[in-house]
Design an enzyme around this catalytic site. Sequence first.
Site: not given
Length: 117
Positions: A61-62, A64-65
């Site tokens: 899963k993402g 930091g962005e």
Amino acid sequence: MQGGLTQGLGYALHEEVTFTPEGEVAQQGFETYRLPQAGDTLPIQVDLYEGAPSMGPLGAKGAGEIPILNVAAAVACAVANATGSRVQALPLTPPRVLDLLCGESEALDLGRIAEDW
């Protein structure tokens, strides 16, 4: 999380690449390219809510962005609400916000997008 929010504020308020009349990048270093620092932000309380799963390759899963992208949208919506003008360009530098307040911002040519979209 605080670091991602600080980076998002930089994108929303400071960071912009401009060009000289000769076509060169005007920001040649951190003396002329403003990045937010820890002292530019206040402590932020973050409430996380689990949403629908969005799994990427190999189950990743993402992380930091995600906070970086939402900050500029939140700031732009707040400025639009406060000024009554559509925010169409980032970063929201003081001259751009003043143009929004004075009603002098130029509309972007979005002819390919329906007005009621």
